[in-house]
Design a protein around this motif. Structure first.
Motif, PDB file in Angstrom:
ATOM      1  N   ALA A 149       0.829  -1.209   0.000  1.00 57.73           N
ATOM      2  CA  ALA A 149       0.000   0.000   0.000  1.00 57.73           C
ATOM      3  C   ALA A 149       0.861   1.257   0.000  1.00 57.73           C
ATOM      4  O   ALA A 149       0.570   2.222  -0.720  1.00 57.73           O
ATOM      5  CB  ALA A 149      -0.936  -0.011   1.204  1.00 57.73           C
ATOM      6  N   LYS A 150       1.929   1.250   0.774  1.00 58.84           N
ATOM      7  CA  LYS A 150       2.794   2.440   0.853  1.00 58.84           C
ATOM      8  C   LYS A 150       3.498   2.704  -0.479  1.00 58.84           C
ATOM      9  O   LYS A 150       3.637   3.857  -0.906  1.00 58.84           O
ATOM     10  CB  LYS A 150       3.809   2.277   1.980  1.00 58.84           C
ATOM     11  CG  LYS A 150       3.164   2.313   3.371  1.00 58.84           C
ATOM     12  CD  LYS A 150       4.200   2.376   4.468  1.00 58.84           C
ATOM     13  CE  LYS A 150       3.537   2.408   5.845  1.00 58.84           C
ATOM     14  NZ  LYS A 150       2.595   3.548   5.981  1.00 58.84           N
ATOM     15  N   GLN A 163       0.876   4.154  -2.815  1.00 58.68           N
ATOM     16  CA  GLN A 163       0.559   5.544  -2.460  1.00 58.68           C
ATOM     17  C   GLN A 163       1.676   6.494  -2.869  1.00 58.68           C
ATOM     18  O   GLN A 163       1.408   7.617  -3.324  1.00 58.68           O
ATOM     19  CB  GLN A 163       0.291   5.639  -0.957  1.00 58.68           C
ATOM     20  CG  GLN A 163      -1.033   5.009  -0.548  1.00 58.68           C
ATOM     21  CD  GLN A 163      -1.224   4.937   0.963  1.00 58.68           C
ATOM     22  OE1 GLN A 163      -0.251   4.810   1.710  1.00 58.68           O
ATOM     23  NE2 GLN A 163      -2.472   4.999   1.401  1.00 58.68           N
ATOM     24  N   ILE A 222       1.200   7.196  -6.551  1.00 61.39           N
ATOM     25  CA  ILE A 222       0.074   8.110  -6.783  1.00 61.39           C
ATOM     26  C   ILE A 222       0.455   9.530  -6.404  1.00 61.39           C
ATOM     27  O   ILE A 222       0.168  10.489  -7.143  1.00 61.39           O
ATOM     28  CB  ILE A 222      -1.163   7.643  -5.991  1.00 61.39           C
ATOM     29  CG1 ILE A 222      -1.675   6.311  -6.544  1.00 61.39           C
ATOM     30  CG2 ILE A 222      -2.273   8.696  -6.040  1.00 61.39           C
ATOM     31  CD1 ILE A 222      -2.740   5.657  -5.682  1.00 61.39           C
ATOM     32  N   ASP A 223       1.107   9.693  -5.271  1.00 63.41           N
ATOM     33  CA  ASP A 223       1.512  11.034  -4.820  1.00 63.41           C
ATOM     34  C   ASP A 223       2.450  11.689  -5.830  1.00 63.41           C
ATOM     35  O   ASP A 223       2.362  12.900  -6.100  1.00 63.41           O
ATOM     36  CB  ASP A 223       2.195  10.948  -3.456  1.00 63.41           C
ATOM     37  CG  ASP A 223       1.231  10.537  -2.344  1.00 63.41           C
ATOM     38  OD1 ASP A 223       0.005  10.582  -2.584  1.00 63.41           O
ATOM     39  OD2 ASP A 223       1.711  10.151  -1.257  1.00 63.41           O
ATOM     40  N   SER A 271      -1.763  15.469  -4.667  1.00 68.42           N
ATOM     41  CA  SER A 271      -2.781  15.369  -3.623  1.00 68.42           C
ATOM     42  C   SER A 271      -3.928  16.355  -3.801  1.00 68.42           C
ATOM     43  O   SER A 271      -4.765  16.509  -2.921  1.00 68.42           O
ATOM     44  CB  SER A 271      -2.130  15.618  -2.249  1.00 68.42           C
ATOM     45  OG  SER A 271      -1.500  16.898  -2.218  1.00 68.42           O
ATOM     46  N   SER A 306      -8.980   4.646  -3.858  1.00 68.64           N
ATOM     47  CA  SER A 306      -8.975   4.280  -2.438  1.00 68.64           C
ATOM     48  C   SER A 306      -7.600   4.518  -1.817  1.00 68.64           C
ATOM     49  O   SER A 306      -7.491   5.054  -0.701  1.00 68.64           O
ATOM     50  CB  SER A 306      -9.383   2.816  -2.268  1.00 68.64           C
ATOM     51  OG  SER A 306     -10.705   2.601  -2.723  1.00 68.64           O
ATOM     52  N   LEU A 307      -6.549   4.138  -2.521  1.00 64.12           N
ATOM     53  CA  LEU A 307      -5.194   4.329  -1.988  1.00 64.12           C
ATOM     54  C   LEU A 307      -4.808   5.801  -1.961  1.00 64.12           C
ATOM     55  O   LEU A 307      -4.002   6.220  -1.111  1.00 64.12           O
ATOM     56  CB  LEU A 307      -4.198   3.542  -2.829  1.00 64.12           C
ATOM     57  CG  LEU A 307      -4.204   2.029  -2.601  1.00 64.12           C
ATOM     58  CD1 LEU A 307      -3.403   1.315  -3.677  1.00 64.12           C
ATOM     59  CD2 LEU A 307      -3.643   1.697  -1.223  1.00 64.12           C
ATOM     60  N   ALA A 308      -5.357   6.586  -2.867  1.00 58.88           N
ATOM     61  CA  ALA A 308      -5.026   8.012  -2.894  1.00 58.88           C
ATOM     62  C   ALA A 308      -5.476   8.721  -1.630  1.00 58.88           C
ATOM     63  O   ALA A 308      -4.815   9.675  -1.173  1.00 58.88           O
ATOM     64  CB  ALA A 308      -5.657   8.671  -4.114  1.00 58.88           C
ATOM     65  N   ASP A 365      -5.750   5.304   4.318  1.00 55.89           N
ATOM     66  CA  ASP A 365      -4.795   4.361   4.886  1.00 55.89           C
ATOM     67  C   ASP A 365      -5.597   3.149   5.359  1.00 55.89           C
ATOM     68  O   ASP A 365      -6.554   3.287   6.131  1.00 55.89           O
ATOM     69  CB  ASP A 365      -4.039   4.981   6.070  1.00 55.89           C
ATOM     70  CG  ASP A 365      -2.928   5.922   5.612  1.00 55.89           C
ATOM     71  OD1 ASP A 365      -2.313   5.638   4.568  1.00 55.89           O
ATOM     72  OD2 ASP A 365      -2.693   6.935   6.303  1.00 55.89           O
ATOM     73  N   ARG A 367      -6.085   9.692   4.774  1.00 51.16           N
ATOM     74  CA  ARG A 367      -4.648   9.898   4.948  1.00 51.16           C
ATOM     75  C   ARG A 367      -4.335  11.270   5.538  1.00 51.16           C
ATOM     76  O   ARG A 367      -3.294  11.449   6.177  1.00 51.16           O
ATOM     77  CB  ARG A 367      -3.946   9.757   3.600  1.00 51.16           C
ATOM     78  CG  ARG A 367      -4.034   8.359   2.980  1.00 51.16           C
ATOM     79  CD  ARG A 367      -3.392   8.329   1.610  1.00 51.16           C
ATOM     80  NE  ARG A 367      -1.949   8.580   1.681  1.00 51.16           N
ATOM     81  CZ  ARG A 367      -1.183   8.857   0.642  1.00 51.16           C
ATOM     82  NH1 ARG A 367      -1.736   8.952  -0.578  1.00 51.16           N
ATOM     83  NH2 ARG A 367       0.111   9.064   0.789  1.00 51.16           N
ATOM     84  N   ALA A 370      -7.081  14.883   2.173  1.00 52.64           N
ATOM     85  CA  ALA A 370      -7.689  13.719   1.559  1.00 52.64           C
ATOM     86  C   ALA A 370      -9.166  13.636   1.909  1.00 52.64           C
ATOM     87  O   ALA A 370     -10.004  13.326   1.048  1.00 52.64           O
ATOM     88  CB  ALA A 370      -6.971  12.453   2.021  1.00 52.64           C
TER      89      ALA A 370
END
Length: 507
Positions: A322-323, A326, A329-330, A335, A455-457, A460, A495, A499
Motif C-alpha cells: 500500500a505504501k 501511495q 500516486i503522490d 494530492s 482508495s489508496l489516494a 490508509d 490519509r 484527503a
C-alpha cells in the motif's frame, strides 16, 4: 400412490442403468484421463469435495498430471490443472469445448440457462447476446464511454466508506450495482437498501451455489427433476422454485422500470433504453434484451465485488505494498485531485497491483464449466462427448512453475525492475477461455483499477486494534462458482485532512 412411486423409481433406475452401461462399454475401449479410482455405478461421487474444490483438484493434479478425470453416475468430469492444458483444449479446440453442460438445478429448474453464462454455444440466441455485449462493452474502445460513470460512482463509494467503514462490503456491493445498473438500465441506485441491488445480489448469490460442482444430486441424476415435490428428498425442487422467482424478479423489475421511463419520455440513456427506443421490439427481441441486460449484472458485478473486497484484504495484510502504491500516486497525481482512468498508463505499480489482486484470489476458481460437444482424443486420452470440463483457474494462478511464491501478494512480479522476469498476466486466464471469455472483463478491469487507485489516494488501510490487540485478518474464501473473501475487519481512515476534503468534494 405407492404403486406409482415404485413404477417411477423402477423407470428411473432402468434409464440410469442403460445409460451407465453404454458409457462403461464406450469408455472401456478408450483411456480416460487418470484420476481417483471410483466405485461401481456411483463412480467417484464420494471423492467430490464439498468445499474448496479447487484445492482438492489441485492436489489431484500433483498426483495425476495436468489433465485428470472422474466419473459420477456415468458423467465424466475432466479437470484441467494447467494453463497449457486449458489453452490447448478450450482455446485451440474451441469449436469442440465452447458448450455449457445442462445444469439441472441452476440452468433448467431455476432458469439461469437464459443468461449468457449458461446458454448453449450453438444457439442463435447466444450469438445475438454476444453481439449485443460486444457493441456495449466488448472492447477497451467501447468501455471508455463509461469511464465517467465508474469514476463518479467510485467517488461516491469513497464518501460512503468515510462515513461508515465498518460497512465496507455493503458499500462495495452498492457501488458495483450502481455502475452496472447505470449502464444497463440508466438507473441510479438509492442510497439505502436499494431494491434492485438487493434482488441482484441475492440472485447472483443463489447462482453461485446452484451452479457449483457437486452441490445438488439432480445435476448428476437428471431424472430426479421429475420426482413429485412431496417425495422425500425433493426439497431441492422447493428451493429451485423460490430461487427461480428471485431470478425472474431480478430480470423483470429493472426492465419494466425502463419501459415506464421510455413511455413517459424520461429515460436516461442506457443499454436497455437505447434498444427500446430504436424500434418496436418483437417478443423474442424483448426477451433477448432483458435477459442480456441481466447477464451483464451477473457477469460483471459480482466480479467487481470480489476483486475490490480482495484488494482491501490484501492492503490490510501487506501494508508495504500500500505504501509503495501511495508513493506512486503522490508522485504522479499529487494530492490536489483524485486519480482517474486517464492516469492509468502513468501508474505502472498500481497496474501491477490490480493484476495481483486478480491473481491472488480468483473470483471464479473453477470458472463456469465447459462441455465437450463431441468425442475427442487429447494427449492420448479419450474425452467423451458430454464430458464436463473444469479449468482449475485457482491452480493456474498459484502454480509455482508460473508464479514465484504464489501464496504471497507481490505486485513486483509484473514489473521488469532489476532484470526480473515479468510473470504471466493473470487476466489471460481469470476471465475464462476460448469463446467463453467473460464479456464483462473490460468493465470489471477498469472498475478494479479506479477503485484501487482512488482508495489508496485518500485512505490508509490497516489492521484493526481491539483492546490493544491487533486483529489479524485471515485469507479464507467462500464456496460456490463465484468466490469472495470471507468477512474480515480492517481500519480505513483518511490519509490527511486534505484527503478527507477530496472525498467530500462535490461530484
Amino acid at each position: 400412490m405407492l404403486h406409482f412411486v415404485v413404477i417411477f423409481l423402477d423407470t428411473c433406475l432402468a434409464v440410469l442403468g442403460v445409460y451407465l452401461l453404454k458409457r462403461l462399454l464406450l469408455e472401456s475401449k478408450h483411456k480416460l484421463p487418470p484420476g481417483p479410482k471410483g466405485l461401481p455405478i456411483v463412480g467417484n461421487i464420494f471423492d467430490m469435495p464439498s468445499e474448496n474444490a479447487w484445492v482438492t483438484f489441485a492436489k489431484w493434479g500433483e498426483v495425476y498430471g495436468d489433465i485428470s478425470s472422474i466419473t459420477v453416475f456415468g458423467q465424466t468430469i475432466v479437470v484441467l490443472n494447467s494453463a497449457r492444458a486449458a489453452f490447448e483444449l478450450l482455446d485451440k479446440k474451441s469449436s469442440i469445448y465452447s458448450d455449457r453442460p445442462v445444469l439441472q438445478m441452476g440452468g433448467e429448474l431455476i432458469g439461469w440457462k437464459n443468461t449468457l453464462a449458461l446458454m448453449p454455444y450453438a444457439s442463435k440466441r447466444f450469438r445475438r447476446y454476444r453481439r449485443l455485449f460486444h457493441n456495449l462493452i466488448g472492447s477497451q474502445a467501447t468501455i471508455g464511454q463509461y469511464y465517467p460513470v465508474q469514476e463518479l460512482e467510485t467517488h461516491r463509494f469513497l464518501r460512503r466508506v468515510l462515513t461508515s467503514s465498518e460497512d465496507l462490503q455493503d458499500h462495495i456491493r452498492k457501488t458495483a450495482g450502481a455502475i452496472i445498473f447505470r449502464i444497463s438500465h440508466g438507473y441510479e441506485v438509492k442510497e439505502c437498501n436499494d431494491p434492485f441491488v438487493r434482488l441482484a445480489d441475492l440472485a447472483t448469490e443463489q447462482f453461485s451455489v446452484a451452479t457449483a460442482p457437486g452441490q445438488f444430486l439432480v445435476d448428476s441424476i437428471p431424472a430426479l427433476r421429475h420426482i413429485p415435490d412431496w417425495f422425500p428428498g425433493a426439497g431441492f425442487k422447493i428451493t429451485a422454485k423460490a430461487w427461480a422467482s428471485t431470478l425472474l424478479e431480478m430480470v423483470e423489475q429493472p426492465h419494466n422500470f425502463v419501459k415506464q421511463q421510455v413511455a413517459s419520455g424520461t429515460a436516461a440513456k442506457s443499454f436497455t433504453s437505447s434498444l427500446l427506443e430504436s424500434k418496436q421490439l418483437t417478443d423474442e427481441e424483448e426477451f433477448d434484451l432483458k435477459w442480456s441486460a441481466a447477464s451483464l449484472y451477473s457477469g460483471a458485478a459480482d466480479t467487481i465485488v470480489s476483486v475490490i473486497y480482495t484488494f482491501f484484504l490484501a492492503m490490510t495484510l501487506y501494508p508495504e505494498v500500500a505504501k509503495k502504491a501511495q508513493a506512486e500516486i503522490d508522485a504522479v497525481v499529487g494530492s490536489d485531485r483524485l486519480p482517474t482512468l486517464a492516469d492509468r498508463s502513468y501508474l505502472p505499480y498500481i497496474e501491477a497491483l490490480v493484476k495481483e489482486v486478480f491473481r491472488w484470489n480468483v473470483v471464479t476458481p473453477l470458472a463456469v464449466a465447459h462441455r465437450a460437444s463431441q468425442d475427442d482424443f487429447h494427449d492420448g486420452y479419450f474425452i467423451p462427448e458430454g464430458a464436463i470440463i473444469l479449468p482449475n483457474i485457482w491452480k493456474m494462478t498459484h502454480d509455482e512453475q508460473t508464479y514465484s511464491d504464489p501464496m504471497e501478494f507481490k505486485p513486483e512480479r509484473f514489473l521488469a525492475n532489476d532484470g526480473r522476469k515479468v510473470e504471466t498476466d493473470p487476466r489471460e486466464t481469470v476471465f475464462g477461455f476460448g469463446r467463453r471469455i467473460c464479456p464483462g472483463m473490460h468493465l470489471a478491469d477498469a472498475s478494479a483499477f479506479i477503485s484501487c487507485a482512488m482508495s489508496l489516494a485518500v485512505f490508509d488501510i490497516t489492521k484493526c486494534l481491539e483492546h490493544g490487540a491487533v486483529i489479524e485478518p485471515v485469507n479464507e474464501r467462500t464456496n460456490g462458482t463465484i468466490s469472495h473473501p470471507k468477512p474480515f475487519r480492517c481500519s480505513i481512515r483518511p490519509r490527511s485532512q486534505k484527503a478527507a476534503a477530496l472525498i467530500q468534494a462535490d461530484d
